[in-house]
Design an enzyme around this catalytic site. Structure first.
Site, PDB file in Angstrom:
ATOM      1  CG  ASP A   1     -35.535   2.604  11.638  1.00  0.00           C
ATOM      2  OD1 ASP A   1     -34.861   3.657  11.577  1.00  0.00           O
ATOM      3  OD2 ASP A   1     -36.714   2.527  11.272  1.00  0.00           O
TER       4      ASP A   1
ATOM      5  CG  HIS B   1      -4.560   8.238  11.103  1.00  0.00           C
ATOM      6  ND1 HIS B   1      -4.431   7.122  11.904  1.00  0.00           N
ATOM      7  CD2 HIS B   1      -3.798   7.998  10.009  1.00  0.00           C
ATOM      8  CE1 HIS B   1      -3.631   6.247  11.314  1.00  0.00           C
ATOM      9  NE2 HIS B   1      -3.234   6.756  10.162  1.00  0.00           N
TER      10      HIS B   1
ATOM     11  CG  ASP C   1      -3.746   9.160   2.937  1.00  0.00           C
ATOM     12  OD1 ASP C   1      -4.251   8.340   2.142  1.00  0.00           O
ATOM     13  OD2 ASP C   1      -2.898   8.842   3.787  1.00  0.00           O
TER      14      ASP C   1
ATOM     15  CG  ASP D   1      -3.376   4.252   1.218  1.00  0.00           C
ATOM     16  OD1 ASP D   1      -3.648   5.462   1.318  1.00  0.00           O
ATOM     17  OD2 ASP D   1      -2.806   3.604   2.117  1.00  0.00           O
TER      18      ASP D   1
ATOM     19  CG  HIS E   1       4.196   8.066   8.449  1.00  0.00           C
ATOM     20  ND1 HIS E   1       4.701   7.535   7.282  1.00  0.00           N
ATOM     21  CD2 HIS E   1       3.870   9.352   8.165  1.00  0.00           C
ATOM     22  CE1 HIS E   1       4.671   8.438   6.328  1.00  0.00           C
ATOM     23  NE2 HIS E   1       4.170   9.565   6.838  1.00  0.00           N
TER      24      HIS E   1
ATOM     25  CG  HIS F   1       0.381   0.245   4.379  1.00  0.00           C
ATOM     26  ND1 HIS F   1      -0.658  -0.081   3.537  1.00  0.00           N
ATOM     27  CD2 HIS F   1       0.342   1.608   4.495  1.00  0.00           C
ATOM     28  CE1 HIS F   1      -1.305   1.019   3.173  1.00  0.00           C
ATOM     29  NE2 HIS F   1      -0.719   2.057   3.732  1.00  0.00           N
TER      30      HIS F   1
ATOM     31  CG  HIS G   1      -3.066   0.156   7.030  1.00  0.00           C
ATOM     32  ND1 HIS G   1      -4.022   1.130   7.188  1.00  0.00           N
ATOM     33  CD2 HIS G   1      -1.896   0.815   6.888  1.00  0.00           C
ATOM     34  CE1 HIS G   1      -3.457   2.324   7.157  1.00  0.00           C
ATOM     35  NE2 HIS G   1      -2.174   2.163   6.975  1.00  0.00           N
TER      36      HIS G   1
ATOM     37  CD  GLU H   1       1.942   5.439   3.538  1.00  0.00           C
ATOM     38  OE1 GLU H   1       1.355   6.415   4.044  1.00  0.00           O
ATOM     39  OE2 GLU H   1       1.437   4.305   3.435  1.00  0.00           O
TER      40      GLU H   1
ATOM     41  CE1 TYR I   1       2.936  14.032   7.551  1.00  0.00           C
ATOM     42  CE2 TYR I   1       4.871  12.658   7.906  1.00  0.00           C
ATOM     43  CZ  TYR I   1       3.653  12.881   7.283  1.00  0.00           C
ATOM     44  OH  TYR I   1       3.172  11.965   6.385  1.00  0.00           O
TER      45      TYR I   1
ATOM     46  NE  ARG J   1       0.381  10.237   4.238  1.00  0.00           N
ATOM     47  CZ  ARG J   1      -0.221  10.973   5.165  1.00  0.00           C
ATOM     48  NH1 ARG J   1       0.491  11.624   6.074  1.00  0.00           N
ATOM     49  NH2 ARG J   1      -1.541  11.086   5.182  1.00  0.00           N
TER      50      ARG J   1
ATOM     51  CD  GLU K   1      -0.321   6.112   0.812  1.00  0.00           C
ATOM     52  OE1 GLU K   1      -0.438   4.992   1.342  1.00  0.00           O
ATOM     53  OE2 GLU K   1      -1.033   7.096   1.122  1.00  0.00           O
TER      54      GLU K   1
END
Length: 456
Positions: A53, A256, A273, A284, A363, A367, A374, A400, A404, A422, A424
């Protein structure tokens, strides 16, 4: 080549939110796109049970929020346009003292009109009787086709109207997907929306600063995640815009990664990130920095290449440019940089044709950003999957680039393995060029090392 990265400083602003008149403007803009003698339906989100609940923290349907500013579940917005007269009608849960004692106050129907500027407001139980009346003799119905529950409900209403045809009712014959219309409206941000995004970026930048200062070898990734959440919340961004990625060492090569459960190691990099959410709008931001506050020589070389690539791309942003062109700039810069580091070898032109840098830059470059991380908006991809939509003032996007190099890539020299980077930032396209909203999150090597070694 090293590009100078200039930043401005600012004080923490007051908490921003959109005035209610802006949501009415959003509705008016959608009305302008509707044909005469038509109706549009947008549904709110439902609460989602987490266990037994208890529910997950409520997150409103973003299209519904964009048009209403109303943050209760199980509501419905109807936009009715007849003979070019416009009515916005809200159906929502009723006031209920017993429910409100346990779960919190509801807006109710009177305040919905007074505060949210709806023309009419009814309880949800009146949907069954009123919506078929609205539909009778209309020509078109707008709703988001990808919302399966809304689609089913519309067809149920239409079936009901069709069943009364002997009484002289006429069912609308044209169904129109509302998604492309509202997606295009959401893609171009107003000055007030940009101000909210400017502030959530500033708050998120403070969180990234805090994370850098609190990071040390031996801590767990999740301990740094809690520092981010603390900083978001104490400045008014009470929820993260998405699950934070706090990835030490080789974990940064998992795009991710959200487990955030491992121990931070000396001489590793930490990729974060993370962004807060303020009044529904997302930041972001990604930063990568050394766990011990000092880049190693190989880390420094790769990091500077990513940073210079990012700054070169950002400098090119202006109305009329496309993601396709920015990707070309990024790929050329990264490819030449990887040749200079002897990670790639061969003729530059051929390597660009072969998209050789994509082995390490795995990647997209960026975006759209807004109410969703996104965010919605057609990129206008061509047959080669290149994003050819020309930028216009008011668009907000991320830039970004990354590199890697996982531990198990034995084609790499050992000094590069286990490094994931990365960087960004969040960018507004302006009439003159661009504004970088990510103004207070350190990204140069000098800035990062100075901040991390100043623990006061």
């Amino acid at each position: 080549m090293t590009i100078v990265h200039e930043k401005t400083s600012t004080q923490l602003p007051g908490i921003a939110s959109l005035p209610m008149r802006d949501f009415k403007t959003h509705r008016d803009n959608f009305f302008d796109k509707m044909e005469n003698n038509s109706i549009a339906f947008f549904s709110a989100a439902c609460e989602v049970t987490r266990s037994n609940d208890t529910e997950y923290a409520f997150c409103q349907n973003k299209n519904f929020y964009y048009l209403t500013g109303f943050n209760e579940p199980d509501a419905l917005l109807a936009l009715l346009k007849i003979d070019n007269n416009q009515q916005s009608i809200l159906f929502s849960l009723p006031k209920d003292k017993s429910h409100e004692v346990w779960h919190g106050r509801r807006v109710g129907q009177d305040k919905a009109c007074q505060y949210y500027n709806f023309d009419q407001s009814f309880v949800l139980d009146e949907l069954t009787s009123l919506v078929p009346e609205y539909l009778n003799n209309l020509n078109q119905v707008y709703f988001c086709f990808d919302n399966s529950e809304m689609s089913q409900q519309v067809f149920t209403w239409l079936s009901h109207v069709r069943s009364t045809a002997r009484q002289g009712t006429k069912v609308p014959e044209v169904l129109i997907d509302a998604s492309p219309i509202i997606n295009d409206l959401r893609l171009i941000k107003s000055a007030n929306e940009i101000e909210v995004m400017r502030q959530v970026n500033y708050i998120s930048g403070l969180a990234h600063q805090r994370a850098m200062q609190k990071t040390a070898a031996g801590k767990f990734e999740y301990q740094i995640e809690t520092e981010l959440l603390h900083e978001f919340s104490r400045h008014g961004a009470r929820h993260p815009a998405y699950a934070s990625i706090v990835a030490g060492g080789d974990n940064a090569n998992i795009l991710h990664y959200t487990d955030n459960g491992e121990t931070l190691q000396d001489n590793d990099l930490l990729l974060i990130d993370a962004g807060g959410e303020l009044s529904g709008y997302a930041a972001d931001i990604t930063r990568t920095f050394p766990v011990n506050g000092k880049f190693t020589a190989p880390q420094k070389l790769l990091y500077q290449l990513v940073l210079d690539t990012q700054l070169t791309v950002i400098a090119a942003i202006k109305p009329g440019i496309t993601f396709a062109k920015l990707n070309q700039i990024a790929n050329e810069y990264l490819t030449q940089g990887l040749i200079d580091l002897a990670i790639l070898s061969g003729d530059l032109a051929q390597l660009l044709i072969d998209k050789a840098c994509k082995k390490y830059f795995i990647h997209g470059l960026g975006h759209w950003l807004g109410l969703d991380v996104h965010d919605v908006g057609d990129y206008q991809n061509n047959e080669n999957k290149e994003q050819c939509r020309e930028f216009v003032a008011g668009m907000v996007l991320t830039i970004e680039p990354g590199l890697y190099m996982p531990n198990d890539d034995y084609e790499l020299e050992e000094q590069w393995r286990g490094i994931g980077i990365r960087i960004e930032d969040n960018i507004v396209v302006t009439e003159q060029g661009y504004e970088n909203l990510t103004v207070n999150s350190p990204s140069t090597i000098i800035e990062i090392e100075a901040l991390m070694n100043d623990k006061e």
